[in-house]
Scaffold this active site. Structure first.
Site, PDB file in Angstrom:
ATOM      1  N   HIS A  11       1.013  -1.005  -0.012  1.00  0.00           N
ATOM      2  CA  HIS A  11      -0.050  -0.460  -0.534  1.00  0.00           C
ATOM      3  C   HIS A  11       0.598   1.178   0.408  1.00  0.00           C
ATOM      4  CE1 HIS A  11      -4.096  -2.320   0.736  1.00  0.00           C
ATOM      5  NE2 HIS A  11      -3.188  -2.807   1.728  1.00  0.00           N
ATOM      6  N   ASP A  76       8.384   5.799   8.560  1.00  0.00           N
ATOM      7  CA  ASP A  76       7.546   5.081  10.060  1.00  0.00           C
ATOM      8  C   ASP A  76       6.920   5.994  10.053  1.00  0.00           C
ATOM      9  OD1 ASP A  76       7.481   2.957  11.371  1.00  0.00           O
ATOM     10  OD2 ASP A  76       7.651   4.706  13.018  1.00  0.00           O
ATOM     11  N   PHE A 156      -5.735   1.593   3.577  1.00  0.00           N
ATOM     12  CA  PHE A 156      -5.184   0.843   4.324  1.00  0.00           C
ATOM     13  C   PHE A 156      -4.870   1.177   6.119  1.00  0.00           C
ATOM     14  CE2 PHE A 156      -0.367   1.416   5.048  1.00  0.00           C
ATOM     15  CZ  PHE A 156      -0.679   2.538   4.343  1.00  0.00           C
ATOM     16  N   ASP A 159      -6.927   4.047   7.775  1.00  0.00           N
ATOM     17  CA  ASP A 159      -7.951   5.111   6.936  1.00  0.00           C
ATOM     18  C   ASP A 159      -8.969   4.806   7.048  1.00  0.00           C
ATOM     19  OD1 ASP A 159      -5.291   6.789   5.605  1.00  0.00           O
ATOM     20  OD2 ASP A 159      -5.501   4.287   4.175  1.00  0.00           O
ATOM     21  N   LYS A 179      -6.222  11.392  -1.302  1.00  0.00           N
ATOM     22  CA  LYS A 179      -5.746  11.028  -0.204  1.00  0.00           C
ATOM     23  C   LYS A 179      -4.544  11.620   0.182  1.00  0.00           C
ATOM     24  CE  LYS A 179      -3.500   8.164   3.374  1.00  0.00           C
ATOM     25  NZ  LYS A 179      -3.252   6.139   3.021  1.00  0.00           N
ATOM     26  N   HIS A 184      -0.125  12.801   5.141  1.00  0.00           N
ATOM     27  CA  HIS A 184       1.537  12.738   6.354  1.00  0.00           C
ATOM     28  C   HIS A 184       2.218  12.168   5.306  1.00  0.00           C
ATOM     29  CE1 HIS A 184      -1.620   9.555   6.713  1.00  0.00           C
ATOM     30  NE2 HIS A 184      -0.370   9.268   6.287  1.00  0.00           N
ATOM     31  N   ARG A 185       2.395  11.635   4.506  1.00  0.00           N
ATOM     32  CA  ARG A 185       3.087  10.621   3.764  1.00  0.00           C
ATOM     33  C   ARG A 185       3.217  11.146   2.316  1.00  0.00           C
ATOM     34  NH1 ARG A 185       1.302   5.556   3.332  1.00  0.00           N
ATOM     35  NH2 ARG A 185       2.756   5.560   5.666  1.00  0.00           N
TER      36      ARG A 185
HETATM   37  P1  IMP Z   1       4.282   1.712   9.652  1.00  0.00           P
HETATM   38  O1  IMP Z   1       4.938   2.955   9.755  1.00  0.00           O
HETATM   39  O2  IMP Z   1       4.450   0.658   8.535  1.00  0.00           O
HETATM   40  O3  IMP Z   1       5.757   1.129  11.088  1.00  0.00           O
HETATM   41  O4  IMP Z   1       3.335   1.973  10.126  1.00  0.00           O
HETATM   42  C1  IMP Z   1       2.271   1.922  11.441  1.00  0.00           C
HETATM   43  C2  IMP Z   1       0.639   1.763  11.196  1.00  0.00           C
HETATM   44  O5  IMP Z   1       0.182   2.938  11.071  1.00  0.00           O
HETATM   45  C3  IMP Z   1       0.698   0.169  10.710  1.00  0.00           C
HETATM   46  O6  IMP Z   1      -0.293  -0.265  11.631  1.00  0.00           O
HETATM   47  C4  IMP Z   1       0.374   0.621   9.695  1.00  0.00           C
HETATM   48  O7  IMP Z   1      -0.871  -0.005   8.492  1.00  0.00           O
HETATM   49  C5  IMP Z   1      -0.785   2.234   9.946  1.00  0.00           C
HETATM   50  N1  IMP Z   1       0.039   3.029   8.532  1.00  0.00           N
HETATM   51  C6  IMP Z   1       1.548   3.401   7.728  1.00  0.00           C
HETATM   52  N2  IMP Z   1       0.556   4.528   7.362  1.00  0.00           N
HETATM   53  C7  IMP Z   1      -1.123   3.935   7.076  1.00  0.00           C
HETATM   54  C8  IMP Z   1      -2.002   5.270   5.851  1.00  0.00           C
HETATM   55  O8  IMP Z   1      -0.965   6.356   5.253  1.00  0.00           O
HETATM   56  N3  IMP Z   1      -3.354   5.064   6.332  1.00  0.00           N
HETATM   57  C9  IMP Z   1      -3.588   4.903   7.678  1.00  0.00           C
HETATM   58  N4  IMP Z   1      -2.778   3.550   7.983  1.00  0.00           N
HETATM   59  C10 IMP Z   1      -1.548   3.830   8.134  1.00  0.00           C
END
Ligand code: IMP
Length: 201
Positions: A11, A76, A156, A159, A179, A184-185
């Site tokens: 994702h 992260d 994902f 969200d 989105k 953030h991303r």
């Molecule tokens: P990580 O950055 O992969 O450690 O993600 C941390 C947690 O936040 C995981 O459970 C991801 O599924 C969730 N996560 C990361 N980015 C998003 C996003 O853009 N939307 C929703 N959940 C996110």
């Protein structure tokens, strides 16, 4: 410039590809030739045991660099909920246990938020870039609220329970382009891209 995105999350990879395409639509060029961990044949579990987003993002690029000696970046991300003192934050992936189960993580948030009137929350992403032996950090934030129930089937992770400010839809209801334009991303990636464009000059 060839850069590896150090993630096994399809994702995230898809979002980042989209963000780069949107950049190309607006600027006529993509500054990154993006490679994935699959392209490196890397299927290792990447450690994320630090207690800050920046620490984890750094750990991911350090891990990939130590094995493959390639320029790379990693993100992260944490969901920070005001009424929960900033939780799940850096523990977002394993909030309901080590299974990295997004449904269980969302249920835990919904349970803790039952009857809570302050629903303010934000997503925060820190991207670490390792380039020519140096590390740089880029941050992106989006503010919003935790909804009363899950809505939407896109996106994902968290969200379906996050509604960004200025919208009446959750991230899981918005299309990926929308989105990315506010997320953030998306914000952290655009900072990374701007840095690379100027770096190459
Ligand atoms: P990580 O950055 O992969 O450690 O993600 C941390 C947690 O936040 C995981 O459970 C991801 O599924 C969730 N996560 C990361 N980015 C998003 C996003 O853009 N939307 C929703 N959940 C996110």
């Amino acid at each position: 410039m060839r850069l590896v995105f150090a993630t096994h999350n399809e994702h995230k990879l898809n979002e980042v590809r989209n963000i780069l395409c949107a950049y190309a639509e607006n600027n006529g060029t993509i500054p990154i030739d993006l490679l994935s961990l699959n392209d490196l044949n890397c299927h290792d579990d990447i450690p994320e045991n630090e207690n800050t987003l920046a620490g984890n993002a750094r750990a991911k690029v350090d891990f990939v660099y130590s094995r493959f000696s390639v320029d790379c970046f990693a993100d992260d991300t944490g969901l920070e909920i005001e009424a929960l003192g900033g939780e799940p934050g850096v523990y977002s992936a394993r909030y309901a246990g080590d299974g990295h189960d997004s449904l269980a993580n969302r249920r835990k948030v919904m349970d803790l938020m039952q009857g809570v009137s302050n629903r303010r929350a934000r997503f925060r992403t820190v991207i670490a870039l390792r380039l020519d032996g140096n590390e740089h950090l880029f941050e992106g934030v989006v503010n919003g609220i935790i909804t009363e129930s899950e809505r939407g089937i896109g996106g994902f992770g968290y969200d379906p329970i996050f509604q960004p400010d200025g919208f009446d839809m959750t991230f899981a209801e918005l299309d990926i382009k929308t989105k990315n334009s506010i997320s953030h991303r998306g914000m952290a990636m655009r900072k990374l891209v701007e840095y690379l464009v100027n770096y190459q000059k």
